[in-house]
Design a protein around this motif. Structure first.
Motif, PDB file in Angstrom:
ATOM      1  N   HIS A   1      27.123  49.546  42.359  1.00  0.00           N
ATOM      2  CA  HIS A   1      28.515  49.893  42.593  1.00  0.00           C
ATOM      3  C   HIS A   1      29.403  49.981  41.357  1.00  0.00           C
ATOM      4  CE1 HIS A   1      27.845  49.613  46.896  1.00  0.00           C
ATOM      5  NE2 HIS A   1      27.230  48.471  46.685  1.00  0.00           N
ATOM      6  N   CYS A   2      29.217  49.078  40.402  1.00  0.00           N
ATOM      7  CA  CYS A   2      30.217  48.960  39.327  1.00  0.00           C
ATOM      8  C   CYS A   2      30.259  50.176  38.404  1.00  0.00           C
ATOM      9  CB  CYS A   2      29.986  47.683  38.526  1.00  0.00           C
ATOM     10  SG  CYS A   2      30.275  46.194  39.516  1.00  0.00           S
TER      11      CYS A   2
ATOM     12  N   ILE B   1      36.706  45.237  43.358  1.00  0.00           N
ATOM     13  CA  ILE B   1      35.901  45.012  44.562  1.00  0.00           C
ATOM     14  C   ILE B   1      36.588  45.646  45.774  1.00  0.00           C
ATOM     15  CG2 ILE B   1      35.094  43.216  46.163  1.00  0.00           C
ATOM     16  CD1 ILE B   1      33.328  43.448  43.658  1.00  0.00           C
ATOM     17  N   ARG B   2      37.892  45.437  45.903  1.00  0.00           N
ATOM     18  CA  ARG B   2      38.630  46.057  47.018  1.00  0.00           C
ATOM     19  C   ARG B   2      38.577  47.577  46.929  1.00  0.00           C
ATOM     20  NH1 ARG B   2      42.244  41.915  45.954  1.00  0.00           N
ATOM     21  NH2 ARG B   2      43.625  43.317  44.830  1.00  0.00           N
ATOM     22  N   HIS B   3      38.755  48.116  45.706  1.00  0.00           N
ATOM     23  CA  HIS B   3      38.725  49.571  45.519  1.00  0.00           C
ATOM     24  C   HIS B   3      37.380  50.147  45.944  1.00  0.00           C
ATOM     25  CE1 HIS B   3      39.646  53.474  43.805  1.00  0.00           C
ATOM     26  NE2 HIS B   3      38.480  53.441  43.186  1.00  0.00           N
TER      27      HIS B   3
ATOM     28  N   ALA C   1      32.227  38.233  49.269  1.00  0.00           N
ATOM     29  CA  ALA C   1      30.954  37.637  48.852  1.00  0.00           C
ATOM     30  C   ALA C   1      30.322  38.454  47.716  1.00  0.00           C
ATOM     31  CB  ALA C   1      29.989  37.547  50.031  1.00  0.00           C
ATOM     32  N   ASP C   2      30.543  39.772  47.736  1.00  0.00           N
ATOM     33  CA  ASP C   2      30.036  40.622  46.656  1.00  0.00           C
ATOM     34  C   ASP C   2      30.778  40.319  45.358  1.00  0.00           C
ATOM     35  OD1 ASP C   2      28.204  42.036  48.329  1.00  0.00           O
ATOM     36  OD2 ASP C   2      29.880  43.249  49.053  1.00  0.00           O
TER      37      ASP C   2
ATOM     38  N   LEU D   1      30.665  38.279  39.951  1.00  0.00           N
ATOM     39  CA  LEU D   1      31.270  37.399  38.957  1.00  0.00           C
ATOM     40  C   LEU D   1      30.259  36.349  38.493  1.00  0.00           C
ATOM     41  CD1 LEU D   1      33.788  36.743  37.348  1.00  0.00           C
ATOM     42  CD2 LEU D   1      34.555  35.325  39.259  1.00  0.00           C
ATOM     43  N   SER D   2      29.519  35.768  39.417  1.00  0.00           N
ATOM     44  CA  SER D   2      28.482  34.793  39.057  1.00  0.00           C
ATOM     45  C   SER D   2      27.438  35.413  38.149  1.00  0.00           C
ATOM     46  CB  SER D   2      27.791  34.239  40.308  1.00  0.00           C
ATOM     47  OG  SER D   2      28.682  33.483  41.080  1.00  0.00           O
TER      48      SER D   2
END
Length: 126
Positions: free
Chosen positions: A75-76, A101-103, A109-110, A115-116
């Motif tokens: 996704h990123c 993430i919202r966009h 949770a994703d 981030l982790s």
């Protein structure tokens, strides 16, 4: 084509449509939809896979890192130039991540998993 591959393709297509394939509001290289991996330094070839060593260094379960890595890879890079996790500044990332993430239409949770993963890369690679 397997069902899993078809679902991944559909998800990627959905993101390309929602994020655009260029143009957008960027003014320089790295605009929306600009994914690069030409074999030069940087690009997706330098995004490390989660490992037991990364899990130990970050104190994060390997499964969480794997979820974050797969989300990151799928996704990123769809909406902006693919960035190398070790190059992120932690405070900037924590501020920008919820918006991205919202966009992308992903779940909280994703966000936590990505981030982790990114912080795990930073812990492992310094």
């Amino acid at each position: 084509m397997s069902i899993a591959n078809a679902l991944i393709s559909l998800a990627c297509l959905s993101l390309v449509v929602s994020c655009g394939t260029g143009g957008g509001s960027g003014a320089a290289s790295g605009e929306m939809g600009d994914i690069t991996d030409d074999g030069a330094v940087g690009g997706i070839s330098e995004v490390p896979n989660p490992s037991p060593e990364m899990a130990r260094a970050s104190g994060t379960p390997l499964e969480q890192l794997q979820h974050g890595h797969s989300t990151y890879m799928l996704h990123c890079g769809q909406c902006h130039t693919y960035m190398i996790p070790k190059d992120f500044f932690e405070d900037e990332l924590e501020d920008a991540m919820p918006k991205m993430i919202r966009h992308a239409g992903l779940q909280p949770a994703d966000e936590s998993a990505v981030l982790s993963y990114v912080l795990g890369v930073k812990k492992l690679e310094g």
